[in-house]
Design an enzyme around this catalytic site. Structure first.
Site, short mmCIF file in Angstrom:
data_model
loop_
_atom_site.label_atom_id
_atom_site.label_comp_id
_atom_site.label_asym_id
_atom_site.label_seq_id
_atom_site.Cartn_x
_atom_site.Cartn_y
_atom_site.Cartn_z
N HIS A 281 -1.95 -7.78 8.01
CA HIS A 281 -3.11 -8.35 8.95
C HIS A 281 -4.24 -8.81 8.34
CE1 HIS A 281 -5.44 -4.59 9.01
NE2 HIS A 281 -4.25 -4.00 8.70
N HIS B 299 -6.28 -6.74 5.58
CA HIS B 299 -5.97 -6.64 4.36
C HIS B 299 -6.92 -7.78 3.22
CE1 HIS B 299 -2.50 -4.60 6.25
NE2 HIS B 299 -2.70 -3.71 5.33
N LYS C 90 4.54 -1.31 6.94
CA LYS C 90 3.75 -1.85 8.10
C LYS C 90 3.55 -3.25 8.03
CE LYS C 90 1.43 2.37 9.42
NZ LYS C 90 0.26 3.16 9.79
#
Length: 229
Positions: free
Chosen positions: A195, A198, A192
């Site tokens: 963003h 994290h 994924k």
């Protein structure tokens, strides 16, 4: 505007578009003087060079206050088993001992209700016992308040001694048995998009690992990157 002088800005002008007032502008440190931060950082090394031994890790402020309240309970009401409840107080004191309410019920259930007519009387007895047990000068004032609370005010000299000890010996970890701690943080999913969450998890996890390591624990940093699919 043209022809108008502005004071230097010490924060992002694109955000605030305002200058810091003169009395808040940091003063430059001359070459012949030492900045306070540098003095504080050099204090532990100077103490070591002078042969000053590092003391054992001191208890936290809450632990010290809790110890006083436990000793006061044993002094004012011997042979009574009751949990001591001490919480930070943001109103009239630094800490508040809320044991009197529960202790009144314990005395009543054990047939010792005659020792105190109300929780307020218990709070007054606990306050007097706390002052008698405070031989180290931790408290500046201790008083009963409300229906059955004990307001605890920490003394300024005690706080000054604690801060001076930190400046002299450096920060010391709290006492405790070392353990093995596993911290799972960051953990981005490689399937994924990344963003800002994290980054937040990484900073918080790294901070926790640093604190636990400072306290003497063995820390295992785990980063699970996730699975495909």
């Amino acid at each position: 505007p043209r022809g108008r002088t502005t004071r230097p800005m010490y924060h992002d002008p694109l955000v605030t578009r305002s200058a810091v007032p003169e009395h808040l502008v940091p003063k430059p440190v001359s070459s012949g003087s030492v900045a306070p931060a540098a003095t504080a950082a050099a204090a532990p090394a100077a103490a070591k060079a002078a042969g000053i031994t590092k003391p054992a890790p001191p208890p936290t402020l809450l632990q010290e206050v809790m110890r006083l309240c436990q000793e006061a309970l044993a002094k004012a009401f011997p042979s009574v088993e009751c949990a001591v409840i001490v919480v930070p107080s943001g109103r009239a004191a630094h800490y508040q001992n809320n044991t009197a309410m529960q202790l009144f019920k314990v005395l009543k259930d054990s047939g010792r209700a005659g020792e105190a007519a109300s929780p307020r009387d218990i709070a007054a007895a606990l306050a007097a016992a706390t002052v008698a047990c405070d031989t180290a000068g931790v408290l500046d004032k201790c008083e009963a308040a409300g229906p059955g609370f004990v307001n605890l005010h920490i003394s300024r000299p005690y706080l000054e001694r604690t801060v001076n000890s930190i400046l002299l010996h450096g920060p010391l970890p709290p006492p405790g048995a070392p353990k093995r701690v596993v911290v799972d943080f960051s953990s981005p999913n490689v399937a994924k998009e990344m963003h800002v969450g994290h980054l937040r998890s990484t900073i918080i996890g790294d901070s926790l690992c640093r604190i636990l390591t400072f306290c003497g624990h063995t820390v295992a940093r785990v980063n699970h990157v996730g699975d495909w699919g």
